[in-house]
Structure formats: structure tokens, C-alpha cells
Scaffold this active site. Structure first.
Site, short mmCIF file in Angstrom:
data_model
loop_
_atom_site.label_atom_id
_atom_site.label_comp_id
_atom_site.label_asym_id
_atom_site.label_seq_id
_atom_site.Cartn_x
_atom_site.Cartn_y
_atom_site.Cartn_z
N GLY A 1 0.59 -1.16 0.05
CA GLY A 1 0.00 -0.08 0.03
C GLY A 1 0.83 1.13 0.08
O GLY A 1 1.81 1.31 0.91
N LEU A 2 0.68 2.14 -0.86
CA LEU A 2 1.28 3.14 -1.08
C LEU A 2 0.45 4.40 -1.14
O LEU A 2 0.72 5.49 -1.88
CB LEU A 2 2.55 3.30 -2.05
CG LEU A 2 3.81 3.84 -2.25
CD1 LEU A 2 4.33 3.65 -0.83
CD2 LEU A 2 4.87 3.64 -3.11
N GLY A 3 -0.50 4.49 -0.59
CA GLY A 3 -1.56 5.64 -0.22
C GLY A 3 -0.79 6.64 0.61
O GLY A 3 0.30 6.65 0.99
N SER A 4 -1.83 7.42 1.54
CA SER A 4 -1.28 8.28 2.35
C SER A 4 -0.48 7.90 3.21
O SER A 4 0.60 8.23 3.79
CB SER A 4 -2.53 8.97 2.88
OG SER A 4 -2.13 9.80 4.04
N VAL A 5 -0.89 6.66 4.19
CA VAL A 5 -0.27 5.89 5.08
C VAL A 5 1.03 5.55 4.78
O VAL A 5 2.16 5.83 5.19
CB VAL A 5 -1.23 4.97 5.78
CG1 VAL A 5 -0.53 4.44 6.95
CG2 VAL A 5 -2.68 5.41 6.37
N GLU B 1 -1.82 -0.66 16.10
CA GLU B 1 -1.93 0.65 16.72
C GLU B 1 -2.53 1.85 15.72
O GLU B 1 -3.41 2.49 16.06
CB GLU B 1 -0.56 1.46 17.17
CG GLU B 1 -0.64 2.60 18.07
CD GLU B 1 -1.41 2.43 19.23
OE1 GLU B 1 -2.35 2.71 19.22
OE2 GLU B 1 -0.91 1.89 20.25
N GLU C 1 -14.08 12.30 2.29
CA GLU C 1 -14.08 11.39 0.82
C GLU C 1 -15.43 12.11 0.14
O GLU C 1 -16.40 12.62 0.71
CB GLU C 1 -14.37 10.04 1.23
CG GLU C 1 -13.58 9.44 2.15
CD GLU C 1 -12.24 9.02 1.67
OE1 GLU C 1 -12.02 8.86 0.45
OE2 GLU C 1 -11.20 9.10 2.57
N ASP D 1 -17.07 4.01 10.61
CA ASP D 1 -15.77 4.00 10.67
C ASP D 1 -15.53 4.05 12.45
O ASP D 1 -14.60 3.05 12.84
CB ASP D 1 -14.96 5.30 9.95
CG ASP D 1 -13.81 5.30 10.51
OD1 ASP D 1 -12.84 4.63 10.12
OD2 ASP D 1 -13.37 6.32 11.38
N LYS E 1 -13.85 0.95 14.72
CA LYS E 1 -12.83 1.01 15.80
C LYS E 1 -13.32 0.70 17.10
O LYS E 1 -12.55 0.03 17.86
CB LYS E 1 -12.33 2.53 15.84
CG LYS E 1 -11.75 3.09 14.53
CD LYS E 1 -11.95 4.65 14.39
CE LYS E 1 -11.09 5.01 12.94
NZ LYS E 1 -11.08 6.41 12.76
#
Lengths: 328, 328
Positions: free
Chosen positions: A7-11, A135, A196, A207, A211
Site C-alpha cells: 500500500g502506497l497511499g497516504s499512510v 496501533e 471523502e 468507521d 474502531k
């Protein structure tokens, strides 16, 4: 320590940028996005990968797939930071199962697999003598999972209350401050990049519910899933409701709560006094853990963001590097 | 896991009561107060010891000294919870050195030894492959040490600000709420059991300064001591100063701050907006850690109390039981 990153999105970009910038003794040997990947046992040139991603939209060779890196790559820890799919948890679920079965640690920011299969995945990690850390799935930069697992270890958790979604909190803050309607505040949140194009996942409370499921499983390890959560979002709130609350020195926040004694998992808009410790502003998150010994401990911080979420991922990586948990 | 406990004041009684109540797999093989002690490899009857302490003022046999338990006792972890001596750190310092040298882990709530000899003691622990943990020395039940050591690992800490002393915070809250003078509020704090007969240690900011020294060493490991802290207490504050602050929607709090970029360690009364996240009430503690990745993370909770401090001690014990830190 060698890590492979899916994954190379925002995170993902936050994580690799920080690993490139900081000298933490962590070598990235594999990176893949949905369109391709790159592997190098000696360590990948992260700057080059990020540049290629920006130029071409793909981080590497289209013939190198994430699945292949997970199955055959040379790494100690899989960093799984692809987008959440709440129906199947895929493709993250398969990646995590495969890595754990290979005896590799896993660090993830992906709520899907943990909300759907927490118990199975934690057992799989324990069986293979590795850690599965997450985390980054809850409250971004706030180390709430470590607080529950270690900081407050030995305490009986009586309740958890929190503002776990920054998008909703931004919308509610703006409605209260400026008398905006829900639609006006949502439009503003979109402009700011906090919501979004399809905001359903955030504003319907899903969401937050995911969590809560992860928090509840962390505490009670009892196979709670999304179906166990009563869930009401903020999309039907009127400007008048916020004005009325404000006239009584109160405001409205979307609160997720877990109260085991009452078998309650609930997400709902709640009226709180403006001075209440959970009443934080804008996109902040806040979470209160109530226990038998420590009393109420409240943590406040940034619940999202590329570098903020990378902080949680890197904290997990360093925990794996530095701490061997009994049973690993 | 076998533990020996030195000190049976408020913290010690909290720890042994909770260990007796909770089934954590921790056996107490030695207990001593300043007047005597008891040893039993099979596990001490804690209820009997507490009853004897209440009746006679001594917890066991006057011929069994704490020193002997430390030197010869059969334990895995020494729990050192005797009162703080800020000049010498004794007798805790010798107890901790002896236990670490014997290859025993140490958990302490005693600020003296850590504020005076942090670097030496941490080296001694590492050399002997054991952990020295001290969550209970700062902010009571708030897991701030674990947050710095693990939760925010990988972050550069840019600043720490906090309300680290509940006694001062209670006095300032009462002065602001009721227009009391310092002397009136102090008298009330004494009646409530929040202030000692001699309140110097708290109101002059020394307790806060000790905690700052421990936080600073946890972060930068650079041998900071009490001499490095600029320290101003709250004992010269007037009711007028608080009224004036209040008239501007502000209040006054005793803030400890560490800012490495400015080589600053300071304890001083500060004017803060009433809405500031550190403005907590009564005896609460609050601490904000500002970092490069996570931004600002604030934690609020009870900074003192028998069971609250026991929470921190027991968290440390379970960390030692469950996690082997690299280099142990």
C-alpha cells in the site's frame, strides 16, 4: 530489521518517507501498490520509488505483485497499509494470514481484517510466535492500543468512550461554531480534504463502529464484530439541534462507547457539556478509558493524517524490534 | 513471578491489596516496611500482613529488615515503593542497586534514585539483563513513561508540558473557583488529605521538577539532574492574580516544561486560556508530548492515590512478565 510494505497511499507514503528520513535500522526490502511492486534484499531506494509513483502512478514493476512479495519476499515484518474493505477484509486479510503463517510479524493500519477476524488472526500470530500489531487502526497517532495492552495492564476496563472519527468531529465543530447546516459543513470538510467524495463510511458512524470493535476485542478478546454495534451517524443532525445544545452550554459529538457491564457497544451523537474532556475541536480524536484502578484516563491527539498514522505504524515496528512478547 | 515489596505506605498497601485481589499469577514472597518484614517463598498471606500492620504499626518480624530481603530474598522483581529522599535517594538507591546487581528486575515509585542517578541505574539494569521500570514516579495512573518509551517510539520529542502535581493543581483550582487566598486553599488541601503538613516539596515546585528530570532522562538519556531545572512554586501567588487571569478567560496553573531545542527545563506558574487542554481541575494531572510525527498528544488522569499509583506499578510488573526488552 527488514520490512515489506503493501500500500502506497497516504499512510504508506508517510511510513516509507519517515523510514527513509530516520535512521531506525529498518530496511525496506519490498514495496507494492495495487499496480505493481519492487523488491530488493539490500534495501530499496525509497526516494526513487516515490518519484516513480508520482510520475507513473505505479511504484515499480507491474509484473511484481503484492501477493508475491507477501508469499516469497525476504522480510521480518509485513506492513499492511492498503485501504479498508469492511465486507471481506480483502486483499489485506489474505496478505496478513499468509505473512503470519510464514512466521512474519505484521503491522497494519487496515481496520477490515481486525474488525472481521480479530480472534482468528491473533491466534494465528501466537501459533507462529510472531506479533500482529495494529496501533494505526484506531485514533491515528494516539497510542491507545498500547495503553490498553500494556500501560493499563492489570486494570479491569469498565468503559471506553471516544471521539474516534475526525471527519465527523470537524463537521460537528463547524456546525456548532458557524451555525452551518450539515450539508454546508460536509461540503467544507470535502474542500479541506477531511471528507471523502462518498462520506457514508464516516458520517454514518461505520468507521467509528469498526474502531469500537477493534477496541472491544483488544480488551475482551471475545469475538465481537460489527453486527454487535448499535450505530447512528451524524447525517440527520440539524443546525437547530446544535444551536439548542449550544444555548445550554453543551454541544453534540459523535461518541463511540463500549460498556461491558451493560453489554453495550454504541455509536451515536451525544449532547455533552462544552467543558467535557471529550469535547475536542476540528479533526482531533479523544478517548477515555475508565478502569477499576487507574480511574479515567483520557488521551487526545490527531486521529488521522499521513505522518501521524505513520507514527503509529513506526511505533509498532519499533515495539516488535525491541520487545519480545511472551508467547512469541 | 515472585515479587518482594519494600514500603507499606499508601502505594505499597495499594499494590499488595490489588495483587491479593486480582489473579495475575504474581506471588509476593517478601514485604518490609521501615520497622520489620516478612518472607515466605510459598507466598505471603497479604491480608494477615495488612491486619498486623494496622494493629501493630509494623508489617512483620522486627528482626527481618528490608535490606536482608533485597540481598537474600527469593524474588524476580523488587517493588521499591518507600518514600522519596531527594538529597541521597536512600535507602531506595542502595536497594535498587543491590537488586539490579543480583539480576533482579526493579519496579519503583520512588523519584529520588531516578532523579539523582538515572543513567547509572539504567546502565546497571542493562548490564544485568533486567528491566528497571518507574511508571509510578510520574503522573500516577497516566502511562506517560510507556507512552514515551514505546507508544511514541521513533518520534523526535520536541517538547513536554504538564501539570504534574495534583496538590498545586487543587490549590490553584480552589483559589480560582472561590477567590480563596493561597493560605486558605492550602489549609483546605490539608484537610482533604491532598497536602502534607509540610507542603514545601509540592508548593515550591520541587516535586514537579523531579518528575521533569525523570521525563527528560527518559527522552534524552543525557544525565539531567534537579540542578538543571529553573523552578518557581505557587506559594507567592495572590488571590488577585487568579482573579485578574479569570477576568480575561484565563487561569493560572503550575506547568512543568521540557524544550530540548531551547535547552529549557522549567517549573513555573503560567497563565493559560481556560479552554487550554492542560487546564484540568482539582487533583488531576495532564501532560502533553509534542513530537515530529504524532503532533501533540495529551493525556489526562489521576496523578496520585493509593490504587491509582498501584495501577502504574502493576502495569510495570505485567510488562516485565510479558515483554522481554531487547538487551535484557
Amino acid at each position: 530489521m527488514k520490512v515489506a510494505i503493501l500500500g502506497l497511499g497516504s499512510v504508506g507514503r508517510g511510513v516509507v518517507s519517515m523510514l527513509a528520513k530516520k535512521d531506525l535500522g529498518i530496511v525496506v526490502t519490498g514495496i507494492a501498490d495495487s499496480r505493481g511492486g519492487v523488491m530488493d534484499q539490500a534495501g530499496i531506494d525509497i526516494q526513487a520509488v516515490l518519484e516513480q509513483k508520482t510520475k507513473t502512478g505505479c511504484c515499480g514493476d507491474p509484473t511484481i505483485r503484492g501477493e508475491e512479495i507477501v508469499r516469497n519476499g525476504d522480510y521480518d515484518v509485513l506492513v499492511e497499509v492498503t485501504p479498508t474493505d469492511i465486507r471481506t477484509g480483502e486483499p489485506a486479510l489474505t496478505s496478513i494470514r499468509t505473512a503470519l503463517s510464514r512466521g512474519k510479524h505484521v503491522v497494519t493500519s487496515n481496520k477490515g481484517p481486525l474488525a472481521l477476524h480479530y480472534t482468528e488472526l491473533m491466534h494465528l500470530a501466537a501459533e507462529n510466535g510472531v506479533q500482529l500489531r495494529y496501533e494505526a487502526t484506531v485514533c491515528g497517532a494516539i497510542p491507545i492500543i498500547q495503553t490498553l495492552q500494556h500501560g493499563l495492564a492489570g486494570n479491569e476496563v469498565l468503559a471506553v468512550y471516544g471521539i474516534l472519527n475526525g471527519t465527523c468531529n470537524y463537521i460537528l465543530t463547524r456546525m456548532a461554531d458557524e451555525g452551518l447546516t450539515y450539508d454546508q459543513a460536509l461540503a467544507e470538510a470535502r474542500e479541506m480534504g477531511y471528507a471523502e467524495a462518498d462520506p457514508t463510511f464516516d458520517v454514518k458512524g461505520i468507521d467509528t463502529a469498526l474502531k469500537l470493535v477493534i477496541l472491544a476485542n483488544t480488551i475482551w478478546k471475545n469475538g465481537i464484530t460489527l453486527r454487535d454495534v448499535e450505530c447512528t451517524g451524524i447525517d440527520l443532525l440539524t443546525a437547530e439541534a446544535l444551536t439548542l445544545a449550544g444555548s445550554q452550554n453543551c454541544t453534540i459529538r459523535l461518541i463511540g462507547e463500549v460498556i461491558p457491564g451493560r453489554k453495550l457497544l454504541r455509536v451515536s451523537p451525544r449532547i455533552l457539556p462544552k467543558k467535557h474532556p471529550l469535547v475536542v475541536r476540528d479533526t482531533l480524536n479523544a478517548v477515555t478509558v475508565v478502569t477499576d484502578m487507574a480511574g479515567a484516563i483520557t488521551q487526545v491527539g490527531k486521529g488521522a493524517g499521513s505522518v501521524e498514522t505513520a507514527s503509529a505504524v513506526i511505533g509498532d515496528l519499533l515495539f516488535i524490534r525491541d520487545c519480545h512478547v511472551e508467547g512469541d
